[in-house]
Design a protein around this motif. Structure first.
Motif, PDB file in Angstrom:
ATOM      1  N   MET A  10       6.253 -13.163  -7.261  1.00 17.04           N
ATOM      2  CA  MET A  10       5.410 -12.053  -6.831  1.00 17.04           C
ATOM      3  C   MET A  10       3.933 -12.388  -7.046  1.00 17.04           C
ATOM      4  N   LYS A  11       3.521 -13.531  -6.578  1.00 13.18           N
ATOM      5  CA  LYS A  11       2.147 -13.976  -6.784  1.00 13.18           C
ATOM      6  C   LYS A  11       1.173 -13.173  -5.924  1.00 13.18           C
ATOM      7  N   ASP A  12       0.026 -12.858  -6.538  1.00 11.11           N
ATOM      8  CA  ASP A  12      -1.092 -12.224  -5.836  1.00 11.11           C
ATOM      9  C   ASP A  12      -0.721 -10.882  -5.201  1.00 11.11           C
ATOM     10  N   ILE A  13      -0.011 -10.040  -5.967  1.00 12.66           N
ATOM     11  CA  ILE A  13       0.370  -8.708  -5.501  1.00 12.66           C
ATOM     12  C   ILE A  13      -0.534  -7.680  -6.185  1.00 12.66           C
ATOM     13  N   ASN A  14      -1.045  -6.748  -5.419  1.00 13.45           N
ATOM     14  CA  ASN A  14      -1.913  -5.712  -5.965  1.00 13.45           C
ATOM     15  C   ASN A  14      -1.080  -4.456  -6.247  1.00 13.45           C
ATOM     16  N   PHE A  15      -0.455  -4.408  -7.426  1.00 13.87           N
ATOM     17  CA  PHE A  15       0.362  -3.264  -7.814  1.00 13.87           C
ATOM     18  C   PHE A  15      -0.479  -1.998  -8.014  1.00 13.87           C
ATOM     19  N   SER A  16      -1.766  -2.141  -8.201  1.00 16.16           N
ATOM     20  CA  SER A  16      -2.610  -0.963  -8.425  1.00 16.16           C
ATOM     21  C   SER A  16      -2.679  -0.062  -7.193  1.00 16.16           C
ATOM     22  N   MET A  17      -2.220  -0.549  -6.053  1.00 16.02           N
ATOM     23  CA  MET A  17      -2.182   0.253  -4.827  1.00 16.02           C
ATOM     24  C   MET A  17      -0.888   1.053  -4.700  1.00 16.02           C
ATOM     25  N   CYS A  18       0.001   0.922  -5.693  1.00 19.15           N
ATOM     26  CA  CYS A  18       1.271   1.656  -5.667  1.00 19.15           C
ATOM     27  C   CYS A  18       1.065   3.132  -5.975  1.00 19.15           C
ATOM     28  N   ASN A  19       2.010   3.929  -5.535  1.00 17.10           N
ATOM     29  CA  ASN A  19       2.046   5.346  -5.872  1.00 17.10           C
ATOM     30  C   ASN A  19       2.257   5.451  -7.383  1.00 17.10           C
ATOM     31  N   LYS A  20       1.408   6.175  -8.056  1.00 19.89           N
ATOM     32  CA  LYS A  20       1.448   6.235  -9.513  1.00 19.89           C
ATOM     33  C   LYS A  20       2.424   7.287 -10.054  1.00 19.89           C
ATOM     34  N   LEU A  21       2.964   8.130  -9.197  1.00 20.13           N
ATOM     35  CA  LEU A  21       3.895   9.162  -9.617  1.00 20.13           C
ATOM     36  C   LEU A  21       5.251   8.528  -9.948  1.00 20.13           C
ATOM     37  N   LEU A  40      -3.293   0.977 -13.987  1.00 22.40           N
ATOM     38  CA  LEU A  40      -1.939   1.541 -13.951  1.00 22.40           C
ATOM     39  C   LEU A  40      -1.457   1.961 -15.333  1.00 22.40           C
ATOM     40  N   LYS A  41      -0.599   2.946 -15.368  1.00 24.89           N
ATOM     41  CA  LYS A  41       0.072   3.365 -16.603  1.00 24.89           C
ATOM     42  C   LYS A  41       1.392   2.609 -16.667  1.00 24.89           C
ATOM     43  N   ASN A  77       0.841  -1.197   0.000  1.00 32.17           N
ATOM     44  CA  ASN A  77       0.000   0.000   0.000  1.00 32.17           C
ATOM     45  C   ASN A  77       0.875   1.245   0.000  1.00 32.17           C
ATOM     46  N   TYR A  78       0.607   2.133  -0.931  1.00 34.66           N
ATOM     47  CA  TYR A  78       1.326   3.400  -1.019  1.00 34.66           C
ATOM     48  C   TYR A  78       2.835   3.197  -1.144  1.00 34.66           C
ATOM     49  N   VAL A  79       3.211   2.255  -2.010  1.00 35.84           N
ATOM     50  CA  VAL A  79       4.618   1.999  -2.297  1.00 35.84           C
ATOM     51  C   VAL A  79       4.977   2.729  -3.580  1.00 35.84           C
ATOM     52  N   ALA A  80       6.130   3.394  -3.571  1.00 35.49           N
ATOM     53  CA  ALA A  80       6.628   4.057  -4.770  1.00 35.49           C
ATOM     54  C   ALA A  80       7.687   3.159  -5.402  1.00 35.49           C
ATOM     55  N   LEU A  81       7.444   2.763  -6.658  1.00 39.81           N
ATOM     56  CA  LEU A  81       8.407   1.960  -7.415  1.00 39.81           C
ATOM     57  C   LEU A  81       8.907   2.835  -8.551  1.00 39.81           C
ATOM     58  N   ARG A  82      10.052   3.434  -8.360  1.00 40.12           N
ATOM     59  CA  ARG A  82      10.617   4.368  -9.342  1.00 40.12           C
ATOM     60  C   ARG A  82      11.917   3.785  -9.866  1.00 40.12           C
ATOM     61  N   THR A  83      11.852   3.236 -11.064  1.00 42.04           N
ATOM     62  CA  THR A  83      12.958   2.518 -11.689  1.00 42.04           C
ATOM     63  C   THR A  83      13.349   1.327 -10.817  1.00 42.04           C
ATOM     64  N   ALA A  84      12.394   0.470 -10.572  1.00 39.36           N
ATOM     65  CA  ALA A  84      12.614  -0.770  -9.831  1.00 39.36           C
ATOM     66  C   ALA A  84      12.681  -1.927 -10.823  1.00 39.36           C
ATOM     67  N   ARG A  85      13.692  -2.773 -10.677  1.00 40.28           N
ATOM     68  CA  ARG A  85      13.906  -3.904 -11.581  1.00 40.28           C
ATOM     69  C   ARG A  85      13.835  -5.195 -10.784  1.00 40.28           C
ATOM     70  N   PHE A  86      13.028  -6.139 -11.285  1.00 40.97           N
ATOM     71  CA  PHE A  86      12.810  -7.411 -10.608  1.00 40.97           C
ATOM     72  C   PHE A  86      13.304  -8.538 -11.506  1.00 40.97           C
ATOM     73  N   ASN A  87      14.239  -9.356 -11.003  1.00 39.97           N
ATOM     74  CA  ASN A  87      14.818 -10.462 -11.764  1.00 39.97           C
ATOM     75  C   ASN A  87      14.644 -11.770 -10.998  1.00 39.97           C
ATOM     76  N   HIS A  88      14.000 -12.751 -11.643  1.00 42.55           N
ATOM     77  CA  HIS A  88      13.810 -14.076 -11.045  1.00 42.55           C
ATOM     78  C   HIS A  88      13.083 -13.985  -9.702  1.00 42.55           C
ATOM     79  N   CYS A  89      12.111 -13.115  -9.595  1.00 40.84           N
ATOM     80  CA  CYS A  89      11.354 -12.935  -8.351  1.00 40.84           C
ATOM     81  C   CYS A  89      10.012 -13.648  -8.422  1.00 40.84           C
TER      82      CYS A  89
END
Length: 190
Positions: free
Chosen positions: A76-87, A106-107, A62-74
């Motif tokens: 991430m089942k059942d994660i609601n990314f739509s709750m992330c900070n959109k900025l 999400l954009k 909830n209210y997580v900002a992912l700004r240039t975040a890269r995920f490799n071999h992770c």
């Protein structure tokens, strides 16, 4: 509550507990083989961070900002990314399992999903313009009311997309993937 700031640190084999990272900003950090599955992310920022072989299954972000975040071999089942900070939301996934996750509204313009499992992922109402789905399994992924103009599905499989409900102008498909666009018409393609 004050925010903790962590710059250019490496975290290896860490198991983060439920409240361990609330109100924290990480910049240029590397997370390797970390377990975030028990975390309740609240007011957390990841700026220019890389996650390798980490587990997020079922974490609440909830209210997580992912700004240039890269995920490799992770995982991430059942994660609601739509709750992330959109900025300044900017993510990329390589060899990740994102089954049952949500990206609705999400954009995601220009996002890369490379060799990912995206089974039953919710992309409803998302902006998927120029998104690359390279060798992804999109079985039961939902694209209703999404904008997927110039998206590349050429090497991906198992998708079902209704062109009447999803904008697909100049989207790229392989000839073998065309049956995923015709499913609603009950046409047999051999």
């Amino acid at each position: 509550m004050s925010t903790h700031y962590i710059l250019e640190q490496e975290f290896q084999n860490c198991h983060f507990e439920q409240d361990a990272i609330k109100h924290t900003e990480y910049e240029k950090c590397l997370f390797d083989r970390c377990d975030f599955s028990r975390c309740d992310f609240l007011a957390v920022s990841f700026i220019d961070c890389v996650f390798n072989r980490c587990h997020f299954d079922g974490a609440k972000i909830n209210y997580v900002a992912l700004r240039t975040a890269r995920f490799n071999h992770c995982s991430m089942k059942d994660i609601n990314f739509s709750m992330c900070n959109k900025l300044l939301f900017d993510i990329a996934f390589h060899h990740c399992v994102l089954d049952f996750s949500k990206f609705y509204t999400l954009k995601l313009k220009g996002t890369s999903f490379i060799h990912c499992s995206l089974i039953a992922v919710d992309f409803m109402n998302a902006d998927l313009t120029e998104v690359v789905f390279d060798q992804c399994d999109l079985y039961r992924a939902e694209f209703a009311k999404a904008i997927a103009n110039k998206a590349n599905f050429k090497t991906s499989s198992n998708y079902t997309i209704d062109p009447e409900q999803t904008k697909l102008k100049k989207a790229i498909f392989s000839p073998s993937g065309l049956k995923g666009l015709l499913t609603k018409h009950d046409i047999v393609v051999e």
